[in-house]
Design a protein around this motif. Sequence first.
Motif, PDB file in Angstrom:
ATOM      1  N   ILE A 119       1.000  -1.203  -0.156  1.00 15.92           N
ATOM      2  CA  ILE A 119      -0.019  -0.053  -0.097  1.00 15.92           C
ATOM      3  C   ILE A 119       0.935   1.292   0.048  1.00 15.92           C
ATOM      4  O   ILE A 119       1.899   1.267   0.721  1.00 15.92           O
ATOM      5  N   VAL A 120       0.519   2.167  -0.904  1.00 22.95           N
ATOM      6  CA  VAL A 120       1.136   3.691  -0.824  1.00 22.95           C
ATOM      7  C   VAL A 120       0.473   4.398  -0.057  1.00 22.95           C
ATOM      8  O   VAL A 120      -0.888   4.860  -0.460  1.00 22.95           O
ATOM      9  N   ALA A 121       0.726   4.776   1.161  1.00 21.07           N
ATOM     10  CA  ALA A 121      -0.166   5.556   2.222  1.00 21.07           C
ATOM     11  C   ALA A 121      -0.173   6.859   1.698  1.00 21.07           C
ATOM     12  O   ALA A 121      -1.132   7.678   1.847  1.00 21.07           O
ATOM     13  N   ASN A 122       1.086   7.633   1.501  1.00 20.38           N
ATOM     14  CA  ASN A 122       1.103   8.995   0.910  1.00 20.38           C
ATOM     15  C   ASN A 122       1.944   8.880  -0.232  1.00 20.38           C
ATOM     16  O   ASN A 122       3.127   8.321  -0.351  1.00 20.38           O
ATOM     17  N   ASN A 123       1.409   9.665  -1.307  1.00 21.38           N
ATOM     18  CA  ASN A 123       1.972   9.636  -2.752  1.00 21.38           C
ATOM     19  C   ASN A 123       2.180  11.260  -3.166  1.00 21.38           C
ATOM     20  O   ASN A 123       1.216  11.672  -3.650  1.00 21.38           O
ATOM     21  N   ASN A 124       3.382  11.521  -2.914  1.00 15.30           N
ATOM     22  CA  ASN A 124       3.840  12.873  -3.360  1.00 15.30           C
ATOM     23  C   ASN A 124       2.922  14.054  -2.672  1.00 15.30           C
ATOM     24  O   ASN A 124       2.152  14.849  -3.516  1.00 15.30           O
ATOM     25  N   ILE A 125       2.865  14.068  -1.516  1.00 15.43           N
ATOM     26  CA  ILE A 125       1.949  15.006  -0.646  1.00 15.43           C
ATOM     27  C   ILE A 125       2.937  16.083  -0.228  1.00 15.43           C
ATOM     28  O   ILE A 125       4.057  15.986   0.297  1.00 15.43           O
ATOM     29  N   THR A 126       2.371  17.473  -0.797  1.00 18.49           N
ATOM     30  CA  THR A 126       2.796  18.435  -0.217  1.00 18.49           C
ATOM     31  C   THR A 126       2.023  19.275   0.845  1.00 18.49           C
ATOM     32  O   THR A 126       0.838  19.486   0.700  1.00 18.49           O
ATOM     33  N   LEU A 127       2.620  19.587   2.101  1.00 11.91           N
ATOM     34  CA  LEU A 127       1.904  20.507   3.198  1.00 11.91           C
ATOM     35  C   LEU A 127       2.844  21.574   3.536  1.00 11.91           C
ATOM     36  O   LEU A 127       4.049  21.357   3.949  1.00 11.91           O
ATOM     37  N   GLU A 141       9.745   7.634   2.112  1.00 10.38           N
ATOM     38  CA  GLU A 141      10.614   6.696   0.970  1.00 10.38           C
ATOM     39  C   GLU A 141      11.341   7.923   0.149  1.00 10.38           C
ATOM     40  O   GLU A 141      12.407   7.780  -0.480  1.00 10.38           O
ATOM     41  N   GLN A 142      10.555   9.029  -0.215  1.00  9.16           N
ATOM     42  CA  GLN A 142      11.086   9.957  -0.766  1.00  9.16           C
ATOM     43  C   GLN A 142      10.440  11.450  -0.281  1.00  9.16           C
ATOM     44  O   GLN A 142       9.268  11.350   0.325  1.00  9.16           O
ATOM     45  N   GLY A 143      11.194  12.379  -0.674  1.00 12.85           N
ATOM     46  CA  GLY A 143      10.398  13.892  -0.151  1.00 12.85           C
ATOM     47  C   GLY A 143      11.322  14.587   0.701  1.00 12.85           C
ATOM     48  O   GLY A 143      12.349  13.996   1.404  1.00 12.85           O
ATOM     49  N   GLN A 144      10.916  15.918   1.063  1.00 15.97           N
ATOM     50  CA  GLN A 144      11.748  16.637   1.897  1.00 15.97           C
ATOM     51  C   GLN A 144      11.098  17.380   2.898  1.00 15.97           C
ATOM     52  O   GLN A 144      10.020  17.821   2.668  1.00 15.97           O
ATOM     53  N   ILE A 145      11.703  17.477   4.095  1.00 15.82           N
ATOM     54  CA  ILE A 145      11.023  17.915   5.297  1.00 15.82           C
ATOM     55  C   ILE A 145      11.815  19.300   5.563  1.00 15.82           C
ATOM     56  O   ILE A 145      13.113  19.209   5.632  1.00 15.82           O
ATOM     57  N   ARG A 146      11.170  20.718   5.657  1.00 16.76           N
ATOM     58  CA  ARG A 146      11.862  21.931   5.939  1.00 16.76           C
ATOM     59  C   ARG A 146      11.184  22.523   7.082  1.00 16.76           C
ATOM     60  O   ARG A 146      10.094  22.337   7.393  1.00 16.76           O
ATOM     61  N   VAL A 147      11.950  22.670   8.148  1.00 13.30           N
ATOM     62  CA  VAL A 147      11.304  23.293   9.401  1.00 13.30           C
ATOM     63  C   VAL A 147      12.104  24.843   9.525  1.00 13.30           C
ATOM     64  O   VAL A 147      13.351  24.800   9.635  1.00 13.30           O
ATOM     65  N   ARG A 148      11.210  25.776   9.636  1.00  8.64           N
ATOM     66  CA  ARG A 148      11.727  27.097   9.657  1.00  8.64           C
ATOM     67  C   ARG A 148      12.673  27.466   8.456  1.00  8.64           C
ATOM     68  O   ARG A 148      13.860  27.887   8.741  1.00  8.64           O
ATOM     69  N   ASP A 149      12.672  27.035   7.245  1.00 10.41           N
ATOM     70  CA  ASP A 149      13.478  27.129   6.300  1.00 10.41           C
ATOM     71  C   ASP A 149      14.766  26.342   6.095  1.00 10.41           C
ATOM     72  O   ASP A 149      15.469  26.757   5.184  1.00 10.41           O
ATOM     73  N   LYS A 150      14.720  25.365   6.848  1.00  4.06           N
ATOM     74  CA  LYS A 150      16.139  24.596   6.908  1.00  4.06           C
ATOM     75  C   LYS A 150      15.787  23.186   6.587  1.00  4.06           C
ATOM     76  O   LYS A 150      14.784  22.510   7.134  1.00  4.06           O
ATOM     77  N   ASN A 151      16.506  22.362   5.676  1.00  6.61           N
ATOM     78  CA  ASN A 151      16.119  21.155   5.586  1.00  6.61           C
ATOM     79  C   ASN A 151      16.764  20.302   6.731  1.00  6.61           C
ATOM     80  O   ASN A 151      17.680  20.263   7.179  1.00  6.61           O
TER      81      ASN A 151
END
Length: 509
Positions: free
Chosen positions: A17-25, A57-67
Amino acid sequence: MNYVIEMLNIRKEFPGIVANNNITLQVKPGEIHALLGENGAGKSTLMNVLFGLYQPEQGQIRVRDKNVEINNPNIANELGIGMVHQHFMLVEPFTVTENIILGSEPKHRGKIDYKKAEQEVREISERYGLQVDPQAKIRDISVGMQQRVEILKMLYRGADILILDEPTAVLTPQEIQELIQIMRSLIAEGKSIILITHKLKEIMEVCDRVTVIRKGEGIGTVEVADTNPTELASLMVGREVNFASTKSEKVPGREVLAIEGLVVKDSRKVDMVNGLDLHVHAGEIVGIAGVDGNGQSELIEAITGLRKAESGSIKLNTQDIKNLSPRKVTEQGVAHIPQDRHKFGLILDFPIGENMALQTYYRQPFSKMGILNYKTIDQHAAALIDEYDVRTPSTSTKARALSGGNQQKAIIAREIDRSPDLLIAAQPTRGLDVGAIEFIHQKLFEERNNDRAVLLVSFELEEIMNVSDRIAVMYNGKIVAIVKPSETSEQQLGLLMAGSKLPEQVGDH
């Protein structure tokens, strides 16, 4: 644009199952941002990725403009991210203070400084209007208070980005209003809140923006000021949702349930049901309205055989069923959708197929001479899963792995399948999304139209008003009034639930 949180193109997979597919928040500072979706859409998964419980599996998280890389919740805490989970993470025998400081205990000369901890808890509690007793034990306080303890746990650790996962699912209407005030005071202090929910009314009341997820895909983000509940519901479900319950007029038939002078004590030997009378007929839905704690749970437990009644009578089709065992009660023709689906509705580590045979496994064709026929059980479950649109990979999937809405549909399928004379539905839509609620209400109407008696217990006044043919108001263990939804308002109902008498008492009793 400055964002406190950016989750960019997140993908999270589980086996099959793909629970999240290419989601942006993207969350702005100082906003309440709703994450909206059906049960099982992938909302909690996405937030568990942000909180470090899952790795994407993929994607990027940024907190207060920092990776950032958030490999575990401790890193999330260090970044100022806190989360209140749908099922609270509290130690029942510990006090409020002990729960809040767990893992971050203030020390003095090598020992835990409880005095300092209590003082800090009291200060934070007062600052945000949380009013919690630091010395109370968790097992002795209400669900609403336990949730406040979870919020305090985050604030104690200095969180300024708060994730609340379905925070109102288990609260009474009054507690929901109190929580909304708390959220507003947190925002006024400069915090940002991500609110996982499927309650459209709350989004309209308290949120600034809303990101919609459907079946693991990001549908988009809208300003709450520019939308309405109907539009949000169709974004969430992918079709138009009918909010107004459409039920035809029906004349009730014979009396199915007759309760006279019922007295039931709780575990502390206090009379919670106190001389109660109630009558339910075939072909009607009687809703019980009342503030939590006025004896509703004890009443249902007494009817279903889960709790002994002290005195009075409970008759089903003129036969007294008082103090029969739960199995005997179900065999007499009572079906029960329990208010706590995890404790009383399912065996979470059993496959969903076996859960759907829990009421009938000991009878033919599901077993013979005590030997279970798994093939028949599976075929029967597969037919129900199909009919009730229970979304599960297979009949052998553990019940625990299904979303709340699908667990609830499985219970309802099992109970209605037995064609009961009396269907007791306790909080049948608690924690469910609009699509699932619409489906469940439809099933209740079908039962009523098939000349079954339905007893609905719900803390959602809107549900009681929309679904019931008659409303019995319960206060202090008694039915204090019986009203018709067409002849009363939510305000009048609220007054009756609080023990007030209306100028002209409506309806018969």
